[in-house]
Design an enzyme around this catalytic site. Structure first.
Site, PDB file in Angstrom:
ATOM      1  N   THR A 103     -48.376  83.460  83.898  1.00 31.12           N
ATOM      2  CA  THR A 103     -47.973  83.106  82.533  1.00 31.12           C
ATOM      3  C   THR A 103     -46.478  82.807  82.565  1.00 31.12           C
ATOM      4  O   THR A 103     -45.667  83.707  82.808  1.00 31.12           O
ATOM      5  CB  THR A 103     -48.229  84.268  81.555  1.00 31.12           C
ATOM      6  OG1 THR A 103     -49.620  84.579  81.566  1.00 31.12           O
ATOM      7  CG2 THR A 103     -47.807  83.889  80.138  1.00 31.12           C
ATOM      8  N   LYS A 178     -51.796  79.580  75.975  1.00 30.05           N
ATOM      9  CA  LYS A 178     -51.648  81.015  76.269  1.00 30.05           C
ATOM     10  C   LYS A 178     -50.580  81.663  75.380  1.00 30.05           C
ATOM     11  O   LYS A 178     -50.797  82.717  74.794  1.00 30.05           O
ATOM     12  CB  LYS A 178     -51.289  81.175  77.753  1.00 30.05           C
ATOM     13  CG  LYS A 178     -50.860  82.546  78.189  1.00 30.05           C
ATOM     14  CD  LYS A 178     -52.008  83.512  78.311  1.00 30.05           C
ATOM     15  CE  LYS A 178     -51.491  84.899  78.699  1.00 30.05           C
ATOM     16  NZ  LYS A 178     -52.524  85.903  78.662  1.00 30.05           N
ATOM     17  N   LYS A 253     -42.645  89.801  76.947  1.00 37.86           N
ATOM     18  CA  LYS A 253     -42.367  88.613  77.777  1.00 37.86           C
ATOM     19  C   LYS A 253     -43.034  87.371  77.162  1.00 37.86           C
ATOM     20  O   LYS A 253     -42.404  86.322  77.016  1.00 37.86           O
ATOM     21  CB  LYS A 253     -42.910  88.853  79.194  1.00 37.86           C
ATOM     22  CG  LYS A 253     -42.869  87.627  80.090  1.00 37.86           C
ATOM     23  CD  LYS A 253     -43.719  87.818  81.352  1.00 37.86           C
ATOM     24  CE  LYS A 253     -44.255  86.477  81.810  1.00 37.86           C
ATOM     25  NZ  LYS A 253     -45.067  86.523  83.003  1.00 37.86           N
TER      26      LYS A 253
HETATM   27  P1  NAD Z   1     -47.542  91.802  89.225  1.00 38.89           P
HETATM   28  O1  NAD Z   1     -46.083  92.042  89.132  1.00 38.89           O
HETATM   29  O2  NAD Z   1     -48.441  92.979  89.397  1.00 38.89           O
HETATM   30  O3  NAD Z   1     -47.855  90.786  90.454  1.00 38.89           O
HETATM   31  C1  NAD Z   1     -47.035  89.711  90.827  1.00 38.89           C
HETATM   32  C2  NAD Z   1     -46.912  89.716  92.335  1.00 38.89           C
HETATM   33  O4  NAD Z   1     -46.147  88.572  92.754  1.00 38.89           O
HETATM   34  C3  NAD Z   1     -46.192  90.944  92.901  1.00 38.89           C
HETATM   35  O5  NAD Z   1     -47.031  91.610  93.831  1.00 38.89           O
HETATM   36  C4  NAD Z   1     -44.938  90.364  93.567  1.00 38.89           C
HETATM   37  O6  NAD Z   1     -44.540  91.078  94.731  1.00 38.89           O
HETATM   38  C5  NAD Z   1     -45.407  88.967  93.898  1.00 38.89           C
HETATM   39  N1  NAD Z   1     -44.319  88.016  94.129  1.00 38.89           N
HETATM   40  C6  NAD Z   1     -43.205  87.818  93.396  1.00 38.89           C
HETATM   41  N2  NAD Z   1     -42.436  86.839  93.954  1.00 38.89           N
HETATM   42  C7  NAD Z   1     -43.106  86.415  95.056  1.00 38.89           C
HETATM   43  C8  NAD Z   1     -42.839  85.423  96.044  1.00 38.89           C
HETATM   44  N3  NAD Z   1     -41.715  84.691  96.007  1.00 38.89           N
HETATM   45  N4  NAD Z   1     -43.723  85.257  97.032  1.00 38.89           N
HETATM   46  C9  NAD Z   1     -44.846  86.013  97.094  1.00 38.89           C
HETATM   47  N5  NAD Z   1     -45.159  86.973  96.189  1.00 38.89           N
HETATM   48  C10 NAD Z   1     -44.301  87.166  95.178  1.00 38.89           C
HETATM   49  O7  NAD Z   1     -47.939  90.970  87.923  1.00 38.89           O
HETATM   50  P2  NAD Z   1     -49.414  90.817  87.285  1.00 38.89           P
HETATM   51  O8  NAD Z   1     -49.653  91.883  86.289  1.00 38.89           O
HETATM   52  O9  NAD Z   1     -50.383  90.578  88.388  1.00 38.89           O
HETATM   53  O10 NAD Z   1     -49.199  89.466  86.447  1.00 38.89           O
HETATM   54  C11 NAD Z   1     -49.093  88.205  87.081  1.00 38.89           C
HETATM   55  C12 NAD Z   1     -49.002  87.135  86.004  1.00 38.89           C
HETATM   56  O11 NAD Z   1     -50.170  87.184  85.187  1.00 38.89           O
HETATM   57  C13 NAD Z   1     -47.803  87.324  85.054  1.00 38.89           C
HETATM   58  O12 NAD Z   1     -47.256  86.064  84.772  1.00 38.89           O
HETATM   59  C14 NAD Z   1     -48.429  87.985  83.833  1.00 38.89           C
HETATM   60  O13 NAD Z   1     -47.700  87.688  82.646  1.00 38.89           O
HETATM   61  C15 NAD Z   1     -49.804  87.354  83.813  1.00 38.89           C
HETATM   62  N6  NAD Z   1     -50.841  88.144  83.171  1.00 38.89           N
HETATM   63  C16 NAD Z   1     -50.932  89.485  83.380  1.00 38.89           C
HETATM   64  C17 NAD Z   1     -51.931  90.211  82.746  1.00 38.89           C
HETATM   65  C18 NAD Z   1     -52.051  91.712  82.955  1.00 38.89           C
HETATM   66  O14 NAD Z   1     -52.798  92.357  82.201  1.00 38.89           O
HETATM   67  N7  NAD Z   1     -51.390  92.280  83.961  1.00 38.89           N
HETATM   68  C19 NAD Z   1     -52.853  89.577  81.904  1.00 38.89           C
HETATM   69  C20 NAD Z   1     -52.775  88.190  81.744  1.00 38.89           C
HETATM   70  C21 NAD Z   1     -51.764  87.488  82.384  1.00 38.89           C
END
Ligand code: NAD
Length: 307
Positions: A103, A178, A253
Site C-alpha cells: 500500500t 485502496k 499511514k
Molecule cells: P511488514 O513490515 O511486516 O513487511 C514488509 C517486509 O519488507 C519486511 O519484512 C521488510 O524487512 C521487507 N523489506 C523492506 N525493504 C526491503 C527491501 N529493500 N528489500 C527486501 N525486503 C524489504 O509489513 P506488512 O504488514 O507485511 O505490510 C506490507 C504492506 O501491505 C504495507 O504496505 C501495508 O500497508 C500493506 N497492508 C498490510 C496489512 C496488514 O494487516 N498488515 C493489510 C493490508 C495491506
C-alpha cells in the site's frame, strides 16, 4: 512455465518483502505448485518464508532473474521505488509481470508503473484488503491498476492468494481505490465508536444498541464485522484487548496517503482529515500497535488512564 500435478501452470515467482503479509501470500503461491524465490533484507523474515515453502534468494536480483512474475510486498513507496529502480527492473525478463502489492501513494505507484512501461515490462499496482488472516487463508481482495494486458497476466497469480481480483483502471488505480476505501473505513470506525460511547452514556446496553443499529440506517462494516465494543461481534479484536487485527499505525499511514492524494487533487475530505488527526493523536499516545477499533478508548477517555 510447466504444468503442475494439479494441471495448473507452474511458474517461477520472485517475491520481495516477506513480512506479516508477504509470508502467507508466498506460502499460498508455493502451495499451488509455483516455485517462489524469496528475498527480504530481514534474515528472520526470510527464514520464516523458507519454512513455509519459499526458496531462499540472496538478493533482489537473484529472486527476479528468470522469474515469470515478480511480487513485492513492502512497507513504503520509497522501498518500492528502491527495489524496482535499483535492481528489479534491470533483472526482470521482458516477458515477466511485475506486481506491487504494497500500500503506497498513488503518485509513486504511477511513476513506477510508467518506468516499467518505459522498459516495455508489464506492471500492475495491486494493493490488498483482508489483513494477515486473509493473507494466510488466501482470501485477500486485490484492487488492481494497470493495462488490460497487465491485468490479465497478473490475475492468475493474484487469484492464488485471494478471493477477489478487481481491475480498478490504469496504473495507480489500485492504490487510489485502496486509500479511498481505508479513508472511509477510518472515518466510519470513529463514527461507530462515538455512537457506542454516546449510547452507553445514555444508559443503553451496547448489545441492544448493536441489535437495533445493525438493522437500522446506521449499519456499516465497522459495526457489523468489527464492532469496537466487546461482545456483539465475537471475532472482532475488541474481544482480545484490541490486539492483532489492523494496527492503528497502519491506519494512520493509509490516512496520510489519502490526505496527500486529496492535496494533489484538490478533493475536499474534511471527515478524512479529522480521522487522520484523531489516529495521529492515538498513535502519539501509544496506540500504534493496537487494532484501529481501539480508537474507541481514546474517544471515551479510558485510553489515557490505561496508557
Ligand atoms: P511488514 O513490515 O511486516 O513487511 C514488509 C517486509 O519488507 C519486511 O519484512 C521488510 O524487512 C521487507 N523489506 C523492506 N525493504 C526491503 C527491501 N529493500 N528489500 C527486501 N525486503 C524489504 O509489513 P506488512 O504488514 O507485511 O505490510 C506490507 C504492506 O501491505 C504495507 O504496505 C501495508 O500497508 C500493506 N497492508 C498490510 C496489512 C496488514 O494487516 N498488515 C493489510 C493490508 C495491506
Amino acid at each position: 512455465m510447466d504444468a503442475t500435478e494439479e494441471g495448473m501452470t507452474m511458474a517461477m515467482i520472485g517475491f520481495i518483502g516477506l513480512g506479516n503479509m508477504g509470508t502467507g501470500m508466498a506460502a499460498n503461491l508455493a502451495k499451488v505448485g509455483h516455485v517462489v524465490r524469496a528475498f527480504d533484507v530481514s534474515e528472520a523474515a526470510l527464514s520464516h518464508a523458507v519454512e513455509v515453502g519459499a526458496v531462499r534468494a540472496g538478493s533482489v536480483t537473484e529472486a527476479v532473474t528468470g522469474a515469470d512474475a515478480v511480487i513485492t510486498m513492502l512497507q513504503t513507496g520509497q522501498q518500492v521505488r528502491d527495489v524496482y529502480e535499483n535492481e528489479a527492473f534491470a533483472a526482470a525478463s521482458r516477458e515477466a509481470i511485475l506486481i506491487d502489492c504494497s500500500t503506497i501513494d498513488v503518485a509513486t505507484a504511477r511513476a513506477v508503473g510508467e518506468a516499467a512501461a518505459g522498459r516495455s515490462i508489464d506492471m500492475v499496482d495491486a494493493p490488498v484488503s483482508g489483513g494477515v488472516a486473509g493473507s494466510i487463508a488466501a482470501t485477500l481482495t486485490f484492487m488492481v491498476g494497470g493495462t488490460d494486458k497487465s491485468f490479465a497476466k497478473a490475475r492468475p497469480f493474484l487469484a492464488a492468494m485471494g478471493k477477489a481480483v478487481i481491475h480498478a483502471g490504469p496504473a495507480g488505480s489500485g492504490q487510489a481505490a485502496k486509500i479511498c476505501n481505508n479513508m472511509l473505513l477510518g472515518a466510519s470506525m470513529i463514527a461507530t465508536a462515538e455512537a457506542f460511547n454516546l449510547a452507553i452514556r445514555l444508559g443503553l446496553d451496547p448489545q441492544v444498541f448493536f441489535d437495533i443499529s445493525s438493522k437500522a440506517s446506521g449499519q456499516c462494516w465497522s459495526m457489523t464485522s468489527y464492532c469496537p465494543v466487546p461482545g456483539p461481534v465475537p471475532a472482532a479484536p475488541s474481544n482480545r484487548n484490541y490486539d492483532g487485527g489492523f494496527m492503528s499505525a497502519l491506519m494512520l499511514k493509509d490516512l496520510k496517503l489519502a490526505m496527500a492524494a486529496s492535496q494533489a487533487t484538490g478533493a475536499s475530505v474534511p471527515m478524512g482529515a479529522l480521522a487522520e488527526s484523531l489516529y495521529q493523536n492515538f498513535v502519539n499516545l501509544g496506540g500504534a500497535p493496537k487494532d484501529f477499533s481501539a480508537i474507541i478508548k481514546l474517544l471515551d477517555g479510558s485510553w489515557r488512564k490505561e496508557g
